[in-house]
Enzyme design. Structure first.
Site, PDB file in Angstrom:
ATOM      1  NE  ARG A  16       4.677  45.285  33.673  1.00 45.89           N
ATOM      2  CZ  ARG A  16       4.031  45.509  34.813  1.00 45.89           C
ATOM      3  NH1 ARG A  16       3.032  44.739  35.185  1.00 45.89           N
ATOM      4  NH2 ARG A  16       4.371  46.505  35.594  1.00 45.89           N
ATOM      5  CB  SER A 104       8.005  41.261  36.691  1.00 45.43           C
ATOM      6  OG  SER A 104       7.978  41.352  38.088  1.00 45.43           O
ATOM      7  CG  HIS A 105       4.496  39.703  39.574  1.00 44.00           C
ATOM      8  ND1 HIS A 105       5.130  40.921  39.499  1.00 44.00           N
ATOM      9  CD2 HIS A 105       3.180  39.976  39.742  1.00 44.00           C
ATOM     10  CE1 HIS A 105       4.233  41.878  39.624  1.00 44.00           C
ATOM     11  NE2 HIS A 105       3.040  41.336  39.771  1.00 44.00           N
ATOM     12  CE  LYS A 114      10.645  44.963  36.450  1.00 44.64           C
ATOM     13  NZ  LYS A 114      10.703  44.122  37.656  1.00 44.64           N
ATOM     14  CG  ASP A 239       9.592  39.023  41.640  1.00 40.85           C
ATOM     15  OD1 ASP A 239      10.798  38.776  41.813  1.00 40.85           O
ATOM     16  OD2 ASP A 239       9.193  40.074  41.092  1.00 40.85           O
ATOM     17  CG  ASP A 241      11.898  40.491  37.837  1.00 41.72           C
ATOM     18  OD1 ASP A 241      11.141  40.326  38.816  1.00 41.72           O
ATOM     19  OD2 ASP A 241      12.179  41.616  37.383  1.00 41.72           O
ATOM     20  CG  ASP A 243      12.224  42.985  40.879  1.00 40.13           C
ATOM     21  OD1 ASP A 243      11.291  42.211  41.154  1.00 40.13           O
ATOM     22  OD2 ASP A 243      12.137  43.868  39.982  1.00 40.13           O
ATOM     23  NE  ARG A 244       7.081  41.772  43.007  1.00 37.38           N
ATOM     24  CZ  ARG A 244       5.966  41.168  43.431  1.00 37.38           C
ATOM     25  NH1 ARG A 244       5.412  41.492  44.572  1.00 37.38           N
ATOM     26  NH2 ARG A 244       5.414  40.238  42.693  1.00 37.38           N
ATOM     27  CG  HIS A 326       9.968  46.103  44.613  1.00 44.31           C
ATOM     28  ND1 HIS A 326      10.794  45.741  43.566  1.00 44.31           N
ATOM     29  CD2 HIS A 326       8.710  46.077  44.118  1.00 44.31           C
ATOM     30  CE1 HIS A 326      10.060  45.516  42.482  1.00 44.31           C
ATOM     31  NE2 HIS A 326       8.791  45.695  42.791  1.00 44.31           N
TER      32      HIS A 326
END
Length: 462
Positions: A16, A104-105, A114, A239, A241, A243-244, A326
């Site tokens: 990242r 992501s966030h 990822k 979030d 992407d 995944d949360r 998650h």
């Protein structure tokens, strides 16, 4: 050819960085070459690639694919979507790995990667190995370039999300925060019974409405307003992407990650009596107590989605979750963190309980706790400081769990101090039955920090 990554970009769970500063197309190409090398040496030949809605994502995707195919690995492009859609593609298509390009966030100027390698999380040592292979130029040279094919998996993925739906009809608000989950949520809610009100489903890399991180209360204001104005049963948020997950009940109260897990655990433990349910060290004691009460085996494990996924495989746990939202289902699913699937299962769990989400939230034990407190500590000091705290506590005969940092149980409740794997910060959290107890726990944290020459001071951002 060799390539050096910016030292800050190779993280514990992903790669990242800031576009144009610490991460760019040359890095993406090198990731492709190194991943292709590792995969070829392990006997793999094909990788699925997806990306989120950030402006830089298509460029990084092209450079990554150039690296993969130069290394002789073939690519299946699944296009724009949430991270769990890429995980799903990796689980069901004939591929040997998957790479998702996502920030992501993180703020709009960040991006990252990822990865999944032969159906297992790719993290820690694996990511360091990408750096080593690149620095040495130790890349497989292929006579033949890999092929590139496009596969639009979105409809198939959404179909899998609703397969076996048992949730009944509710009136629900959905907020995707202009993140990559928007189009999938539009398709998903069109297939669900009930009434669905959607916010910010158009993918916009500038996040014009609010930041897509549902664990921060301020980012749930729009969803709260929607639930209140329309008198909805509850609301869910995602979030950047997908995944949360975040959620609020019909009164606008946040249902935190561990509280969602306690609701989701009940039907799973009915289906799989006595199963292990995993949660991270930041999770409320109320969750572990609830899992035990339902006849399950609560297991406290280290924070980090890759670490949790690995532990699930090792223990055969059907369900796991983190405070950060998650949620991982191996029961009737593939074991990865998928906030869209968690939302579908949440609707089912609420229905199975015979109560409203508002009632379920009201029935939960009242605890007083702090949010996650994060404060800057020099990278070289962060792990050492936690070790010093652990040594002192054990010398004093305290009740300490060392799973991930120091989690200390006292008659008042518990407190946690751990070093972040991804940033130069220490993370603290405390939970008690009342405010006076919480104050005593906070005093213990401050006392331990002071003994290691650290002040809780300014909160660090994510």
């Amino acid at each position: 050819m060799t390539h050096q990554f910016h030292p800050s970009s190779l993280r514990e769970y992903d790669i990242r960085g800031i576009i144009g500063e610490t991460l760019g197309e040359k890095d993406a190409y090198a990731i492709g070459r190194s991943f292709a090398t590792l995969l070829t040496r392990a006997g793999g030949t094909r990788v699925a690639v997806g990306y989120d809605g950030r402006e830089s994502s298509p460029r990084l995707s092209d450079a990554l694919i150039d690296g993969l195919t130069t290394g002789g690995v073939s690519v299946v492009r699944v296009g724009l979507g949430p991270t769990p859609m890429l995980y799903y593609a990796e689980a069901v298509l004939e591929v040997d790995g998957g790479i998702m390009i996502t920030g992501s966030h993180n703020p709009a100027n960040y991006n990252g990667f990822k990865m999944v390698f032969q159906h297992r999380p790719f993290f820690g040592e694996d990511i360091q190995e990408v750096g080593r292979l690149s620095a040495a130029g130790d890349w497989v040279e292929s006579d033949e370039r890999g092929s590139v094919a496009d596969f639009d998996i979105l409809d198939q993925y959404v179909g899998r999300l609703v397969a076996g739906y048992s949730g009944g009809e509710y009136r629900i608000g959905w907020d995707t925060g202009n993140g990559a989950a928007g189009p999938a949520i539009e398709k998903l809610t069109a297939q669900l019974p009930g009434e669905h009100h959607l916010l910010f489903t158009d993918v916009d890399s500038a996040f014009p409405n609010h930041h897509p991180d549902p664990t921060e209360e301020k980012n749930l204001e729009d969803l709260r307003r929607l639930v209140a104005e329309k008198g909805l049963d509850f609301g869910v948020a995602f979030d950047g992407d997908g995944d949360r997950i975040g959620a609020i009940d019909g009164q606008g109260r946040i249902v935190w990650g561990d509280q969602l897990l306690s609701i989701l655990a009940e039907p799973v433990l009915k289906a799989v009596p006595g199963a292990t349910i995993i949660a991270d060290v930041k999770t409320s004691q109320a969750l572990y107590d609830r899992v035990a009460e339902l006849g399950g085996e609560p297991l406290m494990w280290k924070t980090g989605h890759s670490l949790i996924k690995s532990k699930m495989k090792e223990t055969g746990a059907p369900l796991a979750g983190e405070m950060s939202g998650h949620i991982f289902f191996a029961h009737d699913y593939y074991g990865f963190d998928d906030a869209l699937y968690a939302a579908v299962r949440l609707i089912g769990a609420v229905k199975a309980s015979g109560k409203s989400l508002t009632q379920l939230k009201s029935d939960m034990p009242q605890m007083v706790n702090t949010p996650e407190m994060r404060f800057q500590v020099d990278e070289t000091r962060k792990f050492a400081a936690v070790d010093e705290v652990l040594d002192r506590l054990e010398a004093d005969g305290a009740d300490v769990n060392r799973t991930d940092g120091a989690r200390v149980n006292t008659p008042d409740g518990w407190w946690l101090l751990r070093a972040s794997n991804t940033q130069d910060v220490l993370v603290a959290r405390a939970e008690a039955k009342d405010q006076a107890g919480l104050d005593r726990l906070m005093a213990q944290i401050d006392d331990q920090l002071a003994k290691s020459g650290i002040e809780r001071g300014e909160q660090a951002g994510h």
